[in-house]
Design an enzyme around this catalytic site. Structure first.
Site, PDB file in Angstrom:
ATOM      1  CE  LYS A  98       1.058   1.128   4.423  1.00 25.43           C
ATOM      2  NZ  LYS A  98       1.700   2.251   4.823  1.00 25.43           N
TER       3      LYS A  98
ATOM      4  N   GLY B 233       7.478   1.123   4.715  1.00 31.98           N
ATOM      5  CA  GLY B 233       6.293   2.026   4.804  1.00 31.98           C
ATOM      6  C   GLY B 233       5.188   1.595   3.742  1.00 31.98           C
TER       7      GLY B 233
ATOM      8  CD  GLN C 252      13.452  -1.430   9.599  1.00 28.54           C
ATOM      9  OE1 GLN C 252      14.594  -1.207   9.321  1.00 28.54           O
ATOM     10  NE2 GLN C 252      13.323  -1.151  10.805  1.00 28.54           N
TER      11      GLN C 252
ATOM     12  N   PRO D 144      10.150  -4.815   0.226  1.00 25.25           N
ATOM     13  CG  PRO D 144      10.924  -2.605  -0.605  1.00 25.25           C
ATOM     14  CD  PRO D 144      10.067  -3.706  -0.957  1.00 25.25           C
TER      15      PRO D 144
ATOM     16  CG  ASP E  48      -0.575  -0.071   8.316  1.00 24.68           C
ATOM     17  OD1 ASP E  48      -1.052   0.714   8.986  1.00 24.68           O
ATOM     18  OD2 ASP E  48       0.590  -0.066   8.070  1.00 24.68           O
TER      19      ASP E  48
ATOM     20  N   GLY F 164       4.449  -6.534   5.255  1.00 20.63           N
ATOM     21  CA  GLY F 164       4.021  -7.394   6.346  1.00 20.63           C
ATOM     22  C   GLY F 164       2.705  -7.481   6.624  1.00 20.63           C
TER      23      GLY F 164
HETATM   24  O1  C5P Z   1       0.000  -1.599  14.925  1.00 18.28           O
HETATM   25  P1  C5P Z   1       1.501  -1.902  14.567  1.00 18.28           P
HETATM   26  O2  C5P Z   1       2.043  -2.934  15.341  1.00 18.28           O
HETATM   27  O3  C5P Z   1       1.906  -1.760  13.157  1.00 18.28           O
HETATM   28  O4  C5P Z   1       2.315  -0.668  15.164  1.00 18.28           O
HETATM   29  C1  C5P Z   1       3.620  -0.506  15.276  1.00 18.28           C
HETATM   30  C2  C5P Z   1       4.157   0.334  16.167  1.00 18.28           C
HETATM   31  O5  C5P Z   1       3.967   1.727  15.595  1.00 18.28           O
HETATM   32  C3  C5P Z   1       3.319   0.623  17.343  1.00 18.28           C
HETATM   33  O6  C5P Z   1       3.576  -0.384  18.581  1.00 18.28           O
HETATM   34  C4  C5P Z   1       3.418   2.023  17.842  1.00 18.28           C
HETATM   35  O7  C5P Z   1       4.470   2.160  18.566  1.00 18.28           O
HETATM   36  C5  C5P Z   1       3.572   2.751  16.387  1.00 18.28           C
HETATM   37  N1  C5P Z   1       2.278   3.233  16.151  1.00 18.28           N
HETATM   38  C6  C5P Z   1       1.583   4.171  16.645  1.00 18.28           C
HETATM   39  N2  C5P Z   1       0.468   4.819  16.143  1.00 18.28           N
HETATM   40  C7  C5P Z   1      -0.214   4.082  15.124  1.00 18.28           C
HETATM   41  C8  C5P Z   1       0.332   2.990  14.562  1.00 18.28           C
HETATM   42  C9  C5P Z   1       1.504   2.618  15.126  1.00 18.28           C
HETATM   43  O8  C5P Z   1       2.254   5.073  17.330  1.00 18.28           O
HETATM   44  N3  C5P Z   1      -1.440   4.671  14.394  1.00 18.28           N
END
Ligand code: C5P
Length: 294
Positions: free
Chosen positions: A8, A93, A91, A89, A131, A97
């Site tokens: 995405k 964005g 990391q 890839p 996501d 995953g």
């Molecule tokens: O939800 P996910 O595991 O992808 O998020 C990874 C990390 O990114 C979270 O532990 C948090 O630190 C940060 N995050 C956040 N706010 C979001 C999504 C992710 O702070 N809306």
């Protein structure tokens, strides 16, 4: 069974505030694209997870593994072998995953002849990561909460979200939690997300990403990379927490850039009853100096 596992981009990304649970309240327009991995599923004697990329952990830290576990906690799933053909890839964005996790839930459900509803799959997805639920949308969605609340966008004009461009991926990555942690919410421009959404029905869509400030602070090399890309494209915006950029509207034929992989992409839509697929596999990649040398 082999499924296409998409990625995405975030056409715009607004960070509203930090929440008490450590997450951030965000508003973003997500778009699925055909930069993809493949996932293969087959019943087996025991659970297995394998991957073409030996650097990727295939243990309980992998979102595919976690997706299989959460699915099995709710439905009677026999042992399954899942094989990941990795191309997106990490990391970057691009949500590779998260796309893998969503594709796993969808694939396992198909193996069990549709035992779960899409709503159940989406709920399981939301528990796996912010996501994941997006991938159960139509392919374009206005996402709120921590990203897990999705509203599929049905454009008045079907062509609005049918476009192609280039993904530019630097050789280094960035950790999502770190990028959020380094975000100073009060210092962000107060752009109205609803106005941003409406701008996509006009000739002047508003592309932006609030996380660029934090990512550029953590990785100042990104500033020069964006400047270089802006010499070739009218629109260059980081996706998610980076480090990949999506690049639209090239001024002329796209030229390779040192230490950067440029990958063409097209936007994707999903039929309600089916999973994502692409008519043409985009395999052509413009590789920069570092990649060619490898
Ligand atoms: O939800 P996910 O595991 O992808 O998020 C990874 C990390 O990114 C979270 O532990 C948090 O630190 C940060 N995050 C956040 N706010 C979001 C999504 C992710 O702070 N809306």
């Amino acid at each position: 069974m082999r499924l296409f596992s998409p990625s995405k981009i975030n056409l715009f990304f607004r960070v509203l505030q930090k929440r008490n649970d450590g997450y951030h309240e965000i508003v973003s327009l997500f778009q699925a694209i055909d930069f993809f991995d493949f996932l293969e599923f087959k019943f087996s004697d025991e659970d297995r997870l394998t991957c073409t990329d030996s650097t990727l952990a295939c243990d309980s830290t992998n979102l595919i593994y976690q997706a299989r576990e959460i699915f099995r906690s709710q439905f009677p799933l026999p042992p399954v072998h899942i094989h990941l053909i990795k191309q997106i890839p990490i990391q970057s964005g691009l949500g590779g995953g998260s796309g893998n996790a969503a594709t796993t839930l969808w694939g396992l459900n198909r193996l069990l002849k549709g035992i779960a509803s899409e709503e159940q799959l989406r709920d399981m997805g939301a528990q796996l990561g912010s996501d994941v639920a997006f991938f159960f949308s139509s392919g374009t969605a206005y996402c709120t909460g921590r990203g897990e609340k999705i509203d599929s966008v049905m454009p008045p004009d079907q062509d609005v979200f049918s476009f192609s461009g280039w993904i530019a991926k630097p050789v280094f990555g960035l950790s999502t939690p770190l990028v959020y942690k380094n975000t100073f919410v009060d210092g962000l421009p107060c752009r109205d997300p609803l106005l941003a959404l409406r701008s996509f029905s006009t000739d002047s869509p508003l592309y932006f990403n609030d996380l660029e400030i934090s990512s550029f602070q953590l990785e100042p090399r990104l500033i020069a990379i964006k400047e270089q890309l802006l010499q070739q494209f009218k629109t260059v915006v980081m996706t998610g927490s980076g480090t990949a950029f999506f690049c639209l509207h090239p001024f002329k034929e796209v030229q390779p850039i040192k230490k950067l992989v440029l990958h063409p992409f097209s936007s994707l839509r999903r039929d309600p009853a089916g999973w994502y697929c692409a008519s043409v596999a985009c395999s052509a990649t413009l590789e920069g100096y570092t990649q060619v040398k490898k």
